[in-house]
Design a protein around this motif. Structure first.
Motif, PDB file in Angstrom:
ATOM      1  N   PRO A  42       0.826  -1.205   0.000  1.00 32.03           N
ATOM      2  CA  PRO A  42       0.000   0.000   0.000  1.00 32.03           C
ATOM      3  C   PRO A  42       0.861   1.257   0.000  1.00 32.03           C
ATOM      4  O   PRO A  42       2.078   1.202   0.211  1.00 32.03           O
ATOM      5  CB  PRO A  42      -0.801  -0.123   1.299  1.00 32.03           C
ATOM      6  CG  PRO A  42       0.019  -1.006   2.168  1.00 32.03           C
ATOM      7  CD  PRO A  42       0.719  -1.963   1.252  1.00 32.03           C
ATOM      8  N   LEU A  94      -4.527  -1.559  -2.443  1.00 36.25           N
ATOM      9  CA  LEU A  94      -4.354  -2.287  -1.185  1.00 36.25           C
ATOM     10  C   LEU A  94      -4.718  -1.416   0.016  1.00 36.25           C
ATOM     11  O   LEU A  94      -4.508  -0.199  -0.001  1.00 36.25           O
ATOM     12  CB  LEU A  94      -2.905  -2.766  -1.057  1.00 36.25           C
ATOM     13  CG  LEU A  94      -2.460  -3.834  -2.053  1.00 36.25           C
ATOM     14  CD1 LEU A  94      -0.985  -4.143  -1.899  1.00 36.25           C
ATOM     15  CD2 LEU A  94      -3.287  -5.113  -1.860  1.00 36.25           C
ATOM     16  N   PRO A  95      -5.245  -2.011   1.084  1.00 33.00           N
ATOM     17  CA  PRO A  95      -5.578  -1.243   2.287  1.00 33.00           C
ATOM     18  C   PRO A  95      -4.325  -0.672   2.943  1.00 33.00           C
ATOM     19  O   PRO A  95      -3.276  -1.324   2.953  1.00 33.00           O
ATOM     20  CB  PRO A  95      -6.267  -2.262   3.191  1.00 33.00           C
ATOM     21  CG  PRO A  95      -5.797  -3.599   2.698  1.00 33.00           C
ATOM     22  CD  PRO A  95      -5.594  -3.446   1.217  1.00 33.00           C
ATOM     23  N   GLN A  96      -4.457   0.517   3.482  1.00 35.45           N
ATOM     24  CA  GLN A  96      -3.311   1.204   4.066  1.00 35.45           C
ATOM     25  C   GLN A  96      -2.865   0.527   5.371  1.00 35.45           C
ATOM     26  O   GLN A  96      -3.686   0.056   6.153  1.00 35.45           O
ATOM     27  CB  GLN A  96      -3.648   2.666   4.331  1.00 35.45           C
ATOM     28  CG  GLN A  96      -4.031   3.441   3.085  1.00 35.45           C
ATOM     29  CD  GLN A  96      -2.945   3.409   2.026  1.00 35.45           C
ATOM     30  OE1 GLN A  96      -1.790   3.739   2.295  1.00 35.45           O
ATOM     31  NE2 GLN A  96      -3.306   3.016   0.804  1.00 35.45           N
TER      32      GLN A  96
END
Length: 451
Positions: free
Chosen positions: A299, A439-441
């Motif tokens: 991310p 993508l999730p942080q």
């Protein structure tokens, strides 16, 4: 740079090394070459991190300045300006202001490269510059445990003109030099430099054993009771990003404590056996780690990329730069987290240089190849030897890749080959960008990786 960042930033590692300088008790968790050099300044009455910040800044800009001046003297003025612009890139400056072994290594290798370029681009032998170049290579290889993977190909390639037809003998020489340094380093650190053994050599096996057990099951590593592996799974202790989660004082340190008293040879033997018996699990673990440290499919906000702007609290009087550095480092951190700051992009650039360079027709290309080879070898070494994913570990490799590209572009390139290489670099950049957007942080804080 000296005025803006003075007196330099004291990282956690900086404080640990300065404690050794003050106490006179050295240990080999951090290679003691830097602490021993620092002790000379301290003994002369210059306390704090200032002298080491001055040293790594002088080496950094001295090397870049010599290379830029040599290019300008030969008529390549745009390339000379590009060298200086590369040195000014905020992530490089932000991390070079941190007084730590990565900045010392990068400074020493830049200074050595600058001295060689000053001579080679003018068609002169190295002459009296050779002792200084060798001293810089020696310091660089001693100041980081894995520096040999970068220094060996750089030294072999720079000290004699590079010729592709001689690559088998060069490869053997680089391999022999690498193995010799790895074999001799413990003796140099402990006997010559007087450092006490710390057990640091077991961190790599423990990190890999945990990764293998996570993938192959609790019975994959008999050295550790299966109940311990099940506890690790239950408490979500597994990490393919960094070893720190198992270190003393962290929430999963019971793995480390459970191995206390085990002979080093037993841990290493169990590691090698686990790799041999579970190669797929080992390869999966190492590729996951390599992706994280190369910051490819990660991310946008991923820890350990933003340069540290202030010294950590300490009892040694190691001060911090002025507050405006924090705003600068936020910008530097954003760039370091971006695809432009991904070490995988630097590796793609270095590979492109190796494919396109023609050292037989250009002295500049003869300098570009060792730089690109150094960056490539260093980045590929993280596939096997690495336990953390800090951005600063790639400082030299990214500088070397950038400089090799600048030197490559001092003469025209075959268009078709250049387009293919550029397409490959673009593909790496675009896939890296896509991952950062989707993508999730995770966040920028170190705590995000060990919580």
């Amino acid at each position: 740079m000296l005025a803006f960042f003075w007196p330099g930033v004291a990282h956690y590692d900086t404080i640990a090394q300065y404690q050794q300088v003050v106490s006179g008790a050295y240990y080999d968790w951090h290679p003691p070459a830097m602490a021993r050099l620092w002790s000379l300044f301290h003994a002369a009455g210059w306390a704090g991190q200032g002298p080491m910040f001055l040293l790594q800044t002088a080496l950094y800009w001295g090397g870049l300045g010599l290379l830029a001046a040599a290019l300008a003297h030969g008529g390549a003025r745009i390339a000379a300006l590009a060298v200086l612009a590369l040195g000014l890139w905020p992530p490089f400056l932000g991390w070079q202001a941190v007084v730590v072994k990565d900045g010392q290594m990068a400074g020493a290798l830049l200074a050595a490269t600058g001295l060689v370029a000053w001579k080679r681009l003018a068609g002169k032998p190295l002459g009296l510059a050779l002792p200084a170049i060798l001293a810089l290579f020696l310091y660089a290889v001693l100041v980081r445990a894995n520096a040999v993977f970068a220094v060996a190909p750089l030294a072999v390639g720079l000290l004699t003109p590079w010729r592709w037809q001689e690559w088998p003998s060069r490869a053997l020489l680089i391999g022999a030099a690498t193995l010799a340094v790895l074999a001799l380093s413990p003796a140099i650190n402990q006997r010559l430099l007087g450092a006490e053994p710390s057990g640091v050599e077991t961190t790599q096996p423990i990190f890999d054993l945990a990764g293998i057990a996570h993938r192959a099951g609790p019975d994959a590593v008999p050295l550790v009771p299966s109940e311990t592996w099940r506890r690790l799974e239950a408490q979500r202790c597994h990490s393919s990003i960094l070893w720190d989660i198992f270190s003393t004082g962290k929430r999963c340190d019971f793995l480390q404590q459970g191995l206390t008293g085990q002979p080093r040879q037993a841990i290493v033997a169990a590691w090698l056996r686990a790799i041999r018996e579970h190669p797929a699990a080992y390869l999966s673990h190492r590729l996951a780690h390599w992706n994280a440290t190369m910051r490819w499919f990660v991310p946008w906000h991923f820890p350990q990329a933003v340069p540290q702007a202030a010294s950590l609290p300490n009892g040694f009087g190691l001060a911090s730069p002025d507050p405006q550095v924090a705003a600068y480092d936020r910008v530097a951190g954003w760039l370091a987290n971006s695809p432009l700051g991904a070490p995988i992009l630097a590796l793609a650039v270095a590979l492109a240089v190796l494919a396109l360079a023609r050292p037989a027709h250009s002295v500049a290309h003869g300098l570009a190849v060792p730089l690109a080879l150094s960056a490539t070898a260093m980045e590929l070494s993280f596939l096997v030897v690495s336990i953390a994913g800090d951005w600063r570990y790639h400082l030299w490799s990214m500088l070397a890749a950038g400089l090799s590209a600048i030197l490559l572009l001092t003469r025209p390139l075959p268009r078709r080959a250049a387009r293919i290489a550029l397409a490959g670099i673009a593909l790496v950049a675009l896939t890296s960008l896509g991952a950062r957007l989707m993508l999730p942080q995770v966040g920028d804080a170190y705590e995000a990786l060990i919580r």
